[in-house]
Design a protein around this motif. Sequence first.
Motif, PDB file in Angstrom:
ATOM      1  N   ASN A   7       0.704  -1.376   0.024  1.00 56.32           N
ATOM      2  CA  ASN A   7      -0.040  -0.155  -0.186  1.00 56.32           C
ATOM      3  C   ASN A   7       0.992   1.295  -0.036  1.00 56.32           C
ATOM      4  N   ASP A  28       8.730  11.179  -5.788  1.00 55.80           N
ATOM      5  CA  ASP A  28       7.198  10.651  -5.701  1.00 55.80           C
ATOM      6  C   ASP A  28       6.493  10.275  -7.175  1.00 55.80           C
ATOM      7  N   GLU A  85       0.578   4.525  -0.649  1.00 53.71           N
ATOM      8  CA  GLU A  85       0.146   5.752   0.014  1.00 53.71           C
ATOM      9  C   GLU A  85       0.211   5.631   1.571  1.00 53.71           C
ATOM     10  N   GLN A  86      -0.117   4.455   2.062  1.00 49.95           N
ATOM     11  CA  GLN A  86      -0.101   4.291   3.433  1.00 49.95           C
ATOM     12  C   GLN A  86       1.307   4.111   3.821  1.00 49.95           C
ATOM     13  N   LYS A 108       3.776   5.586   2.426  1.00 47.28           N
ATOM     14  CA  LYS A 108       4.459   7.019   2.073  1.00 47.28           C
ATOM     15  C   LYS A 108       4.068   7.931   3.282  1.00 47.28           C
ATOM     16  N   ALA A 109       2.741   7.722   3.869  1.00 47.78           N
ATOM     17  CA  ALA A 109       2.308   8.386   4.874  1.00 47.78           C
ATOM     18  C   ALA A 109       3.256   8.261   6.255  1.00 47.78           C
TER      19      ALA A 109
END
Length: 116
Positions: free
Chosen positions: A14, A33, A16-17, A19-20
């Motif tokens: 995942n 990115d 996006e998860q 990256k956060a």
Amino acid sequence: MADNFTAIIYPTKNLEQAKALFTTLIGEPPAQDTPYYVGWTVDGQNIGLNPHGFEQGMTGPIPYVDVDDIKARFDALVSAGAAVLQEPTDVGGGAQIATVKDADGNTIGLRSAPAA
């Protein structure tokens, strides 16, 4: 380019998860990115996320050593008993990566910059 560990790449399911989480850990947004790679540089150390890593056979983070001649170093490691995981492969712009496995099952990555 000196031979040293300068990149650690983490496979992620995942992006996006991950990256956060890494943005929170590092305290700044990624310098790179894209849908196929997200990365930060912290004190000369590259930390990257590969959303296709598991599909490519990664089972965990891989440290990469920067080398001047990836083919020669790859061949030397194989001659020394390393098992081939990924032959030197262009990953864009002439940069190449390769991976081998040592006798204990540890994955070792090699990385070379594009030829000047």
